[in-house]
Design a protein around this motif. Structure first.
Motif, PDB file in Angstrom:
ATOM      1  N   VAL A 158       0.832  -1.202   0.000  1.00  0.00           N
ATOM      2  CA  VAL A 158       0.000   0.000   0.000  1.00  0.00           C
ATOM      3  C   VAL A 158       0.865   1.250   0.000  1.00  0.00           C
ATOM      4  O   VAL A 158       0.565   2.228  -0.701  1.00  0.00           O
ATOM      5  CB  VAL A 158      -0.974  -0.015   1.195  1.00  0.00           C
ATOM      6  N   GLU A 159       1.964   1.236   0.731  1.00  0.00           N
ATOM      7  CA  GLU A 159       2.848   2.403   0.739  1.00  0.00           C
ATOM      8  C   GLU A 159       3.456   2.641  -0.642  1.00  0.00           C
ATOM      9  O   GLU A 159       3.538   3.778  -1.101  1.00  0.00           O
ATOM     10  CB  GLU A 159       3.966   2.211   1.770  1.00  0.00           C
ATOM     11  N   MET A 160       3.868   1.568  -1.327  1.00  0.00           N
ATOM     12  CA  MET A 160       4.438   1.725  -2.661  1.00  0.00           C
ATOM     13  C   MET A 160       3.407   2.246  -3.654  1.00  0.00           C
ATOM     14  O   MET A 160       3.693   3.135  -4.460  1.00  0.00           O
ATOM     15  CB  MET A 160       5.014   0.393  -3.154  1.00  0.00           C
ATOM     16  N   VAL A 161       2.201   1.701  -3.606  1.00  0.00           N
ATOM     17  CA  VAL A 161       1.158   2.108  -4.548  1.00  0.00           C
ATOM     18  C   VAL A 161       0.742   3.552  -4.285  1.00  0.00           C
ATOM     19  O   VAL A 161       0.582   4.353  -5.213  1.00  0.00           O
ATOM     20  CB  VAL A 161      -0.057   1.157  -4.469  1.00  0.00           C
ATOM     21  N   ARG A 162       0.567   3.906  -3.019  1.00  0.00           N
ATOM     22  CA  ARG A 162       0.198   5.292  -2.688  1.00  0.00           C
ATOM     23  C   ARG A 162       1.254   6.272  -3.188  1.00  0.00           C
ATOM     24  O   ARG A 162       0.922   7.325  -3.755  1.00  0.00           O
ATOM     25  CB  ARG A 162       0.041   5.446  -1.174  1.00  0.00           C
ATOM     26  N   ALA A 163       2.529   5.941  -2.961  1.00  0.00           N
ATOM     27  CA  ALA A 163       3.596   6.846  -3.388  1.00  0.00           C
ATOM     28  C   ALA A 163       3.587   7.024  -4.898  1.00  0.00           C
ATOM     29  O   ALA A 163       3.763   8.135  -5.408  1.00  0.00           O
ATOM     30  CB  ALA A 163       4.948   6.315  -2.921  1.00  0.00           C
TER      31      ALA A 163
ATOM     32  N   VAL B  72       2.896  10.422  -7.231  1.00  0.00           N
ATOM     33  CA  VAL B  72       3.760  10.880  -8.324  1.00  0.00           C
ATOM     34  C   VAL B  72       2.924  11.100  -9.587  1.00  0.00           C
ATOM     35  O   VAL B  72       3.124  12.076 -10.320  1.00  0.00           O
ATOM     36  CB  VAL B  72       4.892   9.866  -8.590  1.00  0.00           C
ATOM     37  N   GLY B  73       1.980  10.211  -9.836  1.00  0.00           N
ATOM     38  CA  GLY B  73       1.115  10.356 -10.999  1.00  0.00           C
ATOM     39  C   GLY B  73       0.289  11.626 -10.956  1.00  0.00           C
ATOM     40  O   GLY B  73      -0.161  12.114 -11.993  1.00  0.00           O
ATOM     41  N   GLU B  74       0.067  12.163  -9.750  1.00  0.00           N
ATOM     42  CA  GLU B  74      -0.684  13.403  -9.600  1.00  0.00           C
ATOM     43  C   GLU B  74       0.232  14.602  -9.388  1.00  0.00           C
ATOM     44  O   GLU B  74      -0.223  15.683  -9.000  1.00  0.00           O
ATOM     45  CB  GLU B  74      -1.665  13.262  -8.441  1.00  0.00           C
ATOM     46  N   GLY B  75       1.539  14.386  -9.634  1.00  0.00           N
ATOM     47  CA  GLY B  75       2.493  15.488  -9.543  1.00  0.00           C
ATOM     48  C   GLY B  75       2.998  15.776  -8.150  1.00  0.00           C
ATOM     49  O   GLY B  75       3.506  16.866  -7.890  1.00  0.00           O
ATOM     50  N   VAL B  76       2.884  14.808  -7.234  1.00  0.00           N
ATOM     51  CA  VAL B  76       3.271  15.019  -5.839  1.00  0.00           C
ATOM     52  C   VAL B  76       4.371  14.033  -5.451  1.00  0.00           C
ATOM     53  O   VAL B  76       4.277  12.837  -5.754  1.00  0.00           O
ATOM     54  CB  VAL B  76       2.066  14.825  -4.887  1.00  0.00           C
ATOM     55  N   LEU B  77       5.411  14.533  -4.789  1.00  0.00           N
ATOM     56  CA  LEU B  77       6.440  13.687  -4.207  1.00  0.00           C
ATOM     57  C   LEU B  77       6.252  13.776  -2.699  1.00  0.00           C
ATOM     58  O   LEU B  77       6.515  14.820  -2.092  1.00  0.00           O
ATOM     59  CB  LEU B  77       7.838  14.158  -4.616  1.00  0.00           C
ATOM     60  N   ALA B  78       5.751  12.694  -2.098  1.00  0.00           N
ATOM     61  CA  ALA B  78       5.291  12.744  -0.715  1.00  0.00           C
ATOM     62  C   ALA B  78       6.386  13.119   0.279  1.00  0.00           C
ATOM     63  O   ALA B  78       6.135  13.840   1.246  1.00  0.00           O
ATOM     64  CB  ALA B  78       4.658  11.401  -0.327  1.00  0.00           C
ATOM     65  N   ASP B  79       7.602  12.630   0.061  1.00  0.00           N
ATOM     66  CA  ASP B  79       8.697  12.881   1.017  1.00  0.00           C
ATOM     67  C   ASP B  79       9.951  13.240   0.234  1.00  0.00           C
ATOM     68  O   ASP B  79      10.773  12.384  -0.087  1.00  0.00           O
ATOM     69  CB  ASP B  79       8.928  11.642   1.886  1.00  0.00           C
TER      70      ASP B  79
ATOM     71  N   PRO C 241      18.542  11.220 -15.763  1.00  0.00           N
ATOM     72  CA  PRO C 241      17.170  11.109 -15.249  1.00  0.00           C
ATOM     73  C   PRO C 241      17.101  10.170 -14.042  1.00  0.00           C
ATOM     74  O   PRO C 241      17.810   9.165 -13.983  1.00  0.00           O
ATOM     75  CB  PRO C 241      16.394  10.532 -16.442  1.00  0.00           C
ATOM     76  N   VAL C 242      16.273  10.514 -13.085  1.00  0.00           N
ATOM     77  CA  VAL C 242      16.073   9.705 -11.885  1.00  0.00           C
ATOM     78  C   VAL C 242      14.597   9.352 -11.791  1.00  0.00           C
ATOM     79  O   VAL C 242      13.733  10.230 -11.907  1.00  0.00           O
ATOM     80  CB  VAL C 242      16.506  10.469 -10.617  1.00  0.00           C
ATOM     81  N   ARG C 243      14.297   8.085 -11.573  1.00  0.00           N
ATOM     82  CA  ARG C 243      12.905   7.653 -11.438  1.00  0.00           C
ATOM     83  C   ARG C 243      12.370   8.074 -10.083  1.00  0.00           C
ATOM     84  O   ARG C 243      12.992   7.842  -9.046  1.00  0.00           O
ATOM     85  CB  ARG C 243      12.798   6.143 -11.587  1.00  0.00           C
ATOM     86  N   LEU C 244      11.201   8.681 -10.083  1.00  0.00           N
ATOM     87  CA  LEU C 244      10.569   9.098  -8.834  1.00  0.00           C
ATOM     88  C   LEU C 244       9.866   7.936  -8.149  1.00  0.00           C
ATOM     89  O   LEU C 244       9.576   7.997  -6.960  1.00  0.00           O
ATOM     90  CB  LEU C 244       9.572  10.224  -9.094  1.00  0.00           C
ATOM     91  N   THR C 245       9.545   6.887  -8.897  1.00  0.00           N
ATOM     92  CA  THR C 245       8.897   5.697  -8.353  1.00  0.00           C
ATOM     93  C   THR C 245       9.285   4.506  -9.212  1.00  0.00           C
ATOM     94  O   THR C 245       9.435   4.650 -10.440  1.00  0.00           O
ATOM     95  CB  THR C 245       7.362   5.845  -8.342  1.00  0.00           C
ATOM     96  N   PRO C 246       9.462   3.327  -8.619  1.00  0.00           N
ATOM     97  CA  PRO C 246       9.769   2.147  -9.426  1.00  0.00           C
ATOM     98  C   PRO C 246       8.571   1.639 -10.221  1.00  0.00           C
ATOM     99  O   PRO C 246       8.725   0.797 -11.104  1.00  0.00           O
ATOM    100  CB  PRO C 246      10.210   1.105  -8.380  1.00  0.00           C
ATOM    101  N   LEU C 247       7.384   2.159  -9.932  1.00  0.00           N
ATOM    102  CA  LEU C 247       6.160   1.698 -10.589  1.00  0.00           C
ATOM    103  C   LEU C 247       5.723   2.679 -11.668  1.00  0.00           C
ATOM    104  O   LEU C 247       6.083   3.853 -11.648  1.00  0.00           O
ATOM    105  CB  LEU C 247       5.040   1.543  -9.558  1.00  0.00           C
ATOM    106  N   ASP C 248       4.928   2.172 -12.601  1.00  0.00           N
ATOM    107  CA  ASP C 248       4.341   3.028 -13.623  1.00  0.00           C
ATOM    108  C   ASP C 248       3.241   3.859 -12.962  1.00  0.00           C
ATOM    109  O   ASP C 248       2.220   3.303 -12.530  1.00  0.00           O
ATOM    110  CB  ASP C 248       3.752   2.153 -14.737  1.00  0.00           C
ATOM    111  N   PRO C 249       3.411   5.175 -12.828  1.00  0.00           N
ATOM    112  CA  PRO C 249       2.410   5.978 -12.106  1.00  0.00           C
ATOM    113  C   PRO C 249       1.047   6.027 -12.789  1.00  0.00           C
ATOM    114  O   PRO C 249       0.072   6.433 -12.175  1.00  0.00           O
ATOM    115  CB  PRO C 249       3.056   7.367 -12.048  1.00  0.00           C
ATOM    116  N   ARG C 250       0.964   5.591 -14.048  1.00  0.00           N
ATOM    117  CA  ARG C 250      -0.323   5.560 -14.740  1.00  0.00           C
ATOM    118  C   ARG C 250      -1.136   4.330 -14.339  1.00  0.00           C
ATOM    119  O   ARG C 250      -2.361   4.339 -14.470  1.00  0.00           O
ATOM    120  CB  ARG C 250      -0.102   5.568 -16.246  1.00  0.00           C
TER     121      ARG C 250
END
Length: 359
Positions: free
Chosen positions: A258-263, A267-274, A297-306
């Motif tokens: 859940v923490e990974m998916v939320r993060a 990111v998909g909504e333009g927010v970097l939580a921490d 380039p640095v990935r903001l999340t290991p998951l596809d934010p879409r």
């Protein structure tokens, strides 16, 4: 969400929604030939936007927000949107309209406002039968969201299988766990029958069990199992390896997933939580770093934010298959069918022993 469209050849309003295997379509109702093209299209567009707002209440429940007690915080606003469901069909039938002075009340709440806009679009079409058909369809869409919240993904609620959610239904986690108990190598049913965030929670638990089984027969640490599989076959092991490492800091697969998916959804909504934690994680501590490396380039999340939950689910299932590849190198079970049976039995037993790790 459900998309709405106008079939110009037949003059009908259609609804189209995803199922995990493809798109389904059905007729909402016939549109009068006297209605202007722009009024027909506006009705379809507003219904699509209303569906999007409704399903956002599912993917972003108020209970997943940290500020539910705040009288004007995000969690409070989400709960207000959800509580408005019982009034929405009434807004469609009796929408806010401009007064004599041309002023019209608009709601800050998206589900309320889109319901009023659907109602005004129906009025522009000017047909009583269309009003009845649209009202019934909006009621059915609301029921689909409510059904998904209960963990029942039958009928139109099945579209939840393509959505990422910031929380999970225990009913859906149990359903995914049951599918894996029957066959830890099963992939298809998880994508067709289960909310992907809930499915990922269950699969993360079974991946940990699979890695522990392989670690026991191979003598390597669980964190190294997937990298060993990558030496045998090129596999996307970075994300499932990260999940295994996160089990060192979390007692449950729920917490990890859940923490990974939320993060990723943030990111998909333009927010970097921490931002601070992100900068620390990517700081090498070397003041002599090459400038070109810093500009990379640095990935903001290991998951596809879409599609973060579905992406994570795919990677975790690949991780279980990777464990199976390494297991074959050490188990000496004989043919592939015997290896599968032996591997599944061992993983099933390991998962059963650590069942409390799920939630």
């Amino acid at each position: 969400m459900t998309n709405y469209a106008v079939d110009e050849d037949t003059g009908t309003l259609l609804r189209i929604w995803p199922t995990g295997r493809g798109q389904r379509a059905a007729v909402v109702g016939s549109l009068p030939t006297t209605a202007a093209v722009e009024d027909r299209l506006r009705l379809a567009a507003t219904l699509t936007s209303l569906s999007e707002a409704l399903w956002r209440c599912y993917t972003h429940p108020g209970l997943a927000a940290d500020d539910r007690g705040d009288g004007n915080g995000e969690g409070w606003r989400r709960e207000q949107s959800r509580e408005a469901f019982s009034q929405l069909v009434g807004f469609v039938r009796e929408p806010n309209l401009p007064g004599e002075d041309g002023v019209m009340i608009e709601s800050y709440d998206p589900v309320e406002e889109w319901s009023h806009r659907v109602g005004r679009a129906v009025r522009a079409v000017g047909d009583a039968q269309v009003l009845e058909a649209v009202s019934a369809d909006v009621a059915a869409e609301i029921e689909a969201v409510e059904s998904a919240e209960r963990g029942d993904l039958g009928g139109r609620a099945q579209q939840a299988v393509v959505l990422s959610r910031t929380d999970v239904s225990p009913v859906q986690v149990a359903a995914a766990d049951g599918i894996l108990a029957l066959d830890p190598l099963d992939r298809e049913r998880l994508f067709l029958d289960v909310d992907p965030t809930a499915a990922a929670v269950a699969v993360a638990h079974w991946l940990k069990a699979a890695a522990d089984v392989v670690a026991e027969v191979s003598g390597m640490s669980p964190d190294q199992v997937l990298y060993a599989a990558d030496d045998l076959e090129a596999l996307p092991v970075e994300t499932p390896s990260e999940v295994l490492e996160l089990f060192d800091f979390s007692n449950t697969s729920y917490g990890v997933v859940v923490e990974m998916v939320r993060a990723a959804m943030d990111v998909g909504e333009g927010v970097l939580a921490d931002l601070g934690a992100f900068l620390v994680a990517h700081d090498t501590g070397d003041d002599n770093d090459d400038a070109d490396d810093e500009a990379a380039p640095v990935r903001l999340t290991p998951l596809d934010p879409r599609r973060p939950a579905v992406d994570l689910l795919e990677d975790l299932l690949t991780g279980i298959r990777a464990c199976r590849l390494v297991y074959e190198e050490y188990a000496g079970a004989g043919d592939a069918a015997s290896t599968d049976a032996q591997f599944c039995a061992a993983v099933r037993e390991e998962a059963r022993k650590n069942y409390t790790r799920l939630m």
